[in-house]
Design an enzyme around this catalytic site. Structure first.
Site, PDB file in Angstrom:
ATOM      1  N   LYS A  60       0.796  -1.196  -0.076  1.00 32.66           N
ATOM      2  CA  LYS A  60       0.024   0.034   0.092  1.00 32.66           C
ATOM      3  C   LYS A  60       0.847   1.067   0.123  1.00 32.66           C
ATOM      4  O   LYS A  60       0.775   2.008  -0.753  1.00 32.66           O
ATOM      5  CB  LYS A  60      -0.993  -0.027   1.213  1.00 32.66           C
ATOM      6  CG  LYS A  60      -2.025  -1.063   1.028  1.00 32.66           C
ATOM      7  CD  LYS A  60      -2.644  -1.552   2.279  1.00 32.66           C
ATOM      8  CE  LYS A  60      -3.745  -2.615   2.242  1.00 32.66           C
ATOM      9  NZ  LYS A  60      -4.428  -2.765   3.597  1.00 32.66           N
ATOM     10  N   GLN A 104      -4.636  -1.573   9.676  1.00 32.88           N
ATOM     11  CA  GLN A 104      -4.704  -2.891   9.151  1.00 32.88           C
ATOM     12  C   GLN A 104      -5.417  -4.060  10.205  1.00 32.88           C
ATOM     13  O   GLN A 104      -5.163  -3.853  11.288  1.00 32.88           O
ATOM     14  CB  GLN A 104      -3.445  -3.286   8.707  1.00 32.88           C
ATOM     15  CG  GLN A 104      -2.991  -4.498   8.307  1.00 32.88           C
ATOM     16  CD  GLN A 104      -3.530  -4.554   6.771  1.00 32.88           C
ATOM     17  OE1 GLN A 104      -3.824  -3.478   6.106  1.00 32.88           O
ATOM     18  NE2 GLN A 104      -3.902  -5.735   6.466  1.00 32.88           N
ATOM     19  N   ASP A 127     -10.740   2.963   4.254  1.00 34.46           N
ATOM     20  CA  ASP A 127     -11.080   1.416   4.121  1.00 34.46           C
ATOM     21  C   ASP A 127     -12.587   1.395   3.975  1.00 34.46           C
ATOM     22  O   ASP A 127     -13.062   0.088   3.623  1.00 34.46           O
ATOM     23  CB  ASP A 127     -10.665   0.839   5.499  1.00 34.46           C
ATOM     24  CG  ASP A 127      -9.333  -0.202   5.106  1.00 34.46           C
ATOM     25  OD1 ASP A 127      -9.137  -0.469   3.975  1.00 34.46           O
ATOM     26  OD2 ASP A 127      -9.118  -0.757   5.922  1.00 34.46           O
TER      27      ASP A 127
END
Ligand code: GUN
Length: 292
Positions: A60, A104, A127
């Site tokens: 990422k 994450q 996200d």
């Protein structure tokens, strides 16, 4: 413009996620450059030493830098306390130079994930995983859509695979993929008829065989076989299972490509699109925060 069509040996159109990712990243890069190169910052929060999570987060960062974004990574040890993680996230929320925040998952077991996600405002939740973002998706309010289902949707759009009135089965009901995927596809204007199948679904073979589009996100290696697929159907593989160090999808690609009309490769299908959509969301976050 239609993409250059590559086909599998059996004649199915290959839904090339690497190619579409690169196209999408080039567009994002050009948008940032044309705006005079504003500093758009994506910050990741990674807790513990889960090797796959480190690999995901590193890729990422790499792609964020490639498009001209600022990428920051905050790593905390697996022993970090709830209060420490909350403090770090709260600081990023308050920091005007940070536009997108990605925590994450999965978090270590002693951390209350919902309490952490709840700290993120919808604008910075690139996200799309928080209850605010999910609520916006349900209510049809502008917000960030989770990256993997958005990536699947972008593939369908780019390859002009119609959804209006089509039968779609989403296999898997996770909050990361299955549920938001269903919400994206039933929206007005997309207009699919969506079935969400899961481990307790009876007759899954029949449900799949009736479907124009199969989206497999169960995390069950090669569970979609040729017998599940109606001739000409589109088959999209979101599953990731590690077997003896090898990544295996939910779709038995070799058998299914001979029957499907279009299919994602694994790897090179939905995985690269997740990152492209994360950066698409980060650019949108910067717009929402009037940074571009
Ligand atoms: N873990 C596996 N996939 C994802 C993802 O898309 N976002 C986050 N935050 N964690 C993940």
């Amino acid at each position: 413009m239609s993409p250059v069509l590559q086909r599998t040996p059996g004649g199915a159109i290959l839904l090339d996620g690497l190619r579409l990712r690169d196209e999408s990243l080039a567009n994002i890069k050009a948008t940032i450059a044309n705006a005079g190169g504003p500093k758009i910052c994506l910050t990741t929060v990674l807790i513990g030493d889960d090797p796959p999570s480190h690999v995901y987060v590193n890729s990422k960062h790499k792609k964020a830098q490639e498009v001209g974004m600022v990428s920051r990574g905050i790593n905390l040890p697996a022993t970090a306390t709830q209060a420490q993680v909350e403090d770090v996230v709260a600081e990023l929320v308050a920091d005007d130079s940070v536009h997108g925040i990605l925590v994450q998952l999965p978090l270590p077991k002693h951390i209350d994930t919902e309490a952490i996600l709840r700290l993120l405002p919808a604008e910075k939740d690139v996200d799309g995983l928080t209850e605010k973002s999910m609520g916006r998706l349900v209510r049809g309010i502008k917000g960030h859509v989770p990256c993997t289902p958005l990536g699947v949707f972008r593939l369908l759009q780019r390859y002009e695979i119609g959804t209006k009135g089509k039968r779609v089965v989403v296999i898997g009901r996770s909050t990361l993929v299955g549920l938001p995927q269903m919400l994206l596809l039933v929206r007005r204007g997309v207009d699919a008829t969506v079935t969400v199948a899961h481990s307790s679904t009876h007759d899954i073979l029949e449900v799949c065989r009736e479907s124009d589009i199969i989206i497999a996100a169960a995390g069950s290696a090669r569970m979609v076989t040729a017998a599940h697929v109606k001739p000409g159907a589109t088959v999209i593989d979101v599953g990731v299972t590690r077997i003896n160090g090898k990544t295996v999808g939910d779709v038995d690609f070799d058998a299914v490509q001979a029957i499907a009309g279009a299919i994602t490769p694994m790897p090179g299908g939905t995985g690269p699109m997740t990152i492209a959509c994360l950066l698409e969301n980060t650019l949108e976050a910067a717009r929402m925060l009037n940074a571009i």
